[in-house]
Design an enzyme around this catalytic site. Sequence first.
Site, PDB file in Angstrom:
ATOM      1  N   HIS A  25       0.847  -1.202   0.000  1.00  0.00           N
ATOM      2  CA  HIS A  25       0.000   0.000   0.000  1.00  0.00           C
ATOM      3  C   HIS A  25       0.878   1.246   0.000  1.00  0.00           C
ATOM      4  O   HIS A  25       1.766   1.385   0.826  1.00  0.00           O
ATOM      5  CB  HIS A  25      -0.907   0.015   1.239  1.00  0.00           C
ATOM      6  N   TYR A  76      -9.113   5.439   7.540  1.00  0.00           N
ATOM      7  CA  TYR A  76      -9.237   5.775   8.962  1.00  0.00           C
ATOM      8  C   TYR A  76     -10.263   6.901   9.054  1.00  0.00           C
ATOM      9  O   TYR A  76     -10.021   7.986   8.512  1.00  0.00           O
ATOM     10  CB  TYR A  76      -7.910   6.272   9.519  1.00  0.00           C
ATOM     11  N   PRO A  93      -4.268   0.109  18.928  1.00  0.00           N
ATOM     12  CA  PRO A  93      -4.085  -0.449  17.580  1.00  0.00           C
ATOM     13  C   PRO A  93      -4.080   0.570  16.446  1.00  0.00           C
ATOM     14  O   PRO A  93      -3.700   0.219  15.331  1.00  0.00           O
ATOM     15  CB  PRO A  93      -5.271  -1.406  17.431  1.00  0.00           C
ATOM     16  N   LYS A 128       0.903  -0.612  15.174  1.00  0.00           N
ATOM     17  CA  LYS A 128       2.333  -0.672  15.516  1.00  0.00           C
ATOM     18  C   LYS A 128       2.731  -1.862  16.386  1.00  0.00           C
ATOM     19  O   LYS A 128       3.918  -2.122  16.566  1.00  0.00           O
ATOM     20  CB  LYS A 128       2.733   0.628  16.241  1.00  0.00           C
ATOM     21  N   TYR A 187       4.100   6.342  10.202  1.00  0.00           N
ATOM     22  CA  TYR A 187       3.233   5.247   9.766  1.00  0.00           C
ATOM     23  C   TYR A 187       4.038   4.170   9.034  1.00  0.00           C
ATOM     24  O   TYR A 187       3.836   2.975   9.268  1.00  0.00           O
ATOM     25  CB  TYR A 187       2.114   5.792   8.870  1.00  0.00           C
TER      26      TYR A 187
HETATM   27  C1  PHB Z   1      -6.075  -4.362  10.753  1.00  0.00           C
HETATM   28  O1  PHB Z   1      -6.137  -4.636   9.558  1.00  0.00           O
HETATM   29  O2  PHB Z   1      -6.435  -5.162  11.620  1.00  0.00           O
HETATM   30  C2  PHB Z   1      -5.570  -3.033  11.176  1.00  0.00           C
HETATM   31  C3  PHB Z   1      -5.079  -2.178  10.207  1.00  0.00           C
HETATM   32  C4  PHB Z   1      -4.616  -0.939  10.570  1.00  0.00           C
HETATM   33  C5  PHB Z   1      -4.665  -0.543  11.886  1.00  0.00           C
HETATM   34  C6  PHB Z   1      -5.142  -1.396  12.862  1.00  0.00           C
HETATM   35  C7  PHB Z   1      -5.597  -2.660  12.509  1.00  0.00           C
HETATM   36  O3  PHB Z   1      -4.254   0.703  12.208  1.00  0.00           O
END
Ligand code: PHB
Length: 397
Positions: free
Chosen positions: A72, A201, A293, A297, A385
């Site tokens: 990505h 997000y 989460p 990280k 990130y």
């Molecule tokens: C996930 O795909 O579970 C996931 C992806 C990004 C995040 C947290 C969890 O920031």
Amino acid sequence: MRTQVVIIGSGPAGLLLGQLLHRAGIDTIILERRSRAYVEGRIRAGVLEQGTVDLLVEAGVGARLKAEGLVHTGFDICIDGTRHRIDLEGLTGGKTVTVYGQTEVTKDLINARVASGAPLIFEAENATLHDVESDRPRVTYETDGETHTVECTAIAGCDGFHGISRQSIPDSVLRTYERAYPFGWLGILADVPPVSHELIYATHPDGFALASMRSETRSRYYIQCPLDTDVADWPDERLWDVLKTRFGADAAATLRTGPSIEKSVAPLRSFVAEPMRHGRLFLAGDAAHIVPPTGAKGLNLAAADVRILSWALIDLFKAGSTAGIDGYSAACLARVWKVQRFSWWFSTQLHRFDTEPEFERRVHRAELDYLLESDSAQKTLAENYVGLPFVDPRGVA
Ligand code: PHB
Ligand code: APR
């Protein structure tokens, strides 16, 4: 029984350490409390930093990750239904992340371990650490009611937040730092194509939401929820409706729904234990720190610890030098606190805090507006990130 390193826990931290040490010719025994099926079935996050991908490749477990992982180059931030792209690749001079489930990383590592013939003992009960302050610590554990003793030179505590290793550091030495968030994430996994080819997000007056994926046909979604949320109160339809609201009309029109394969609630917490080394015990991964989460990280930080610990132990066993193990805790914690800062910041920006005073709410909103307008602010987000650069404590770039 004798080995060089006893590793407690077969999550990604313990398994990756075992793999790196095995390739360096160092003997290890991994003790895991749960069954193989349980460990391989746990659903966790799924975004790997480039450094984590590189380390897995270096460890010889990168083949499926390279074949099936999705690279990505950016993600979207969605504010009150309007999406804005964060161009990770452009903002970081070419860096990207790879979407590949932690569950798959764990399976790949277990397969490699089993193929290597090195011991990985599932359903090992009552693992207990002895004499960690000496140069010859021991670990006792039970299988089928029988007690076993393993003598070793070092113990790696990779047994997660609820493990027992951390308890071997005396209260007079151990310091812990914690922040609990007044909400959790309700997650759903479903075999439907993702709503977008990149992650979204979302922040919305009702709270946070995340659109993620495991593959082009499997989606992972989360919504911010109260801590006392009971999944039984969340039939799939209700969850899909909330997701559509939080991602806005455009995404709602294309969001594909389907029956859930998994649904669960997880609390959000920031936690750090210091020091990460006591005598011959070395903590790594969730045993030493938890991040919320947002930003994914947890696994990446565990991999960073393991990278440093493998160097330190290779130094000890191959060169007879204690410099690596002496510097282990400080080298890890320098990164841990920066990643804590980022995970806390990203979580704080995107979630709804019910008790937030109006002034803070406005400042909070201004920070998001600033992020969307400022290349510098986006660069800061992007460089964290994709993963901060790795400083090799041995002085090698
Ligand atoms: C996930 O795909 O579970 C996931 C992806 C990004 C995040 C947290 C969890 O920031
Ligand atoms: N004895 C043996 N094994 C134990 C014990 C014990 N007393 N206590 C816990 N374990 C095992 C758990 O069953 C688990 O398999 O230790 C393992 C710890 O694994 P994780 O919790 O996955 O922790 P870690 O390997 O540090 O992985 C890093 O990144 O995305 C985050 O939290 C997520 O798990 C993830 C973490």
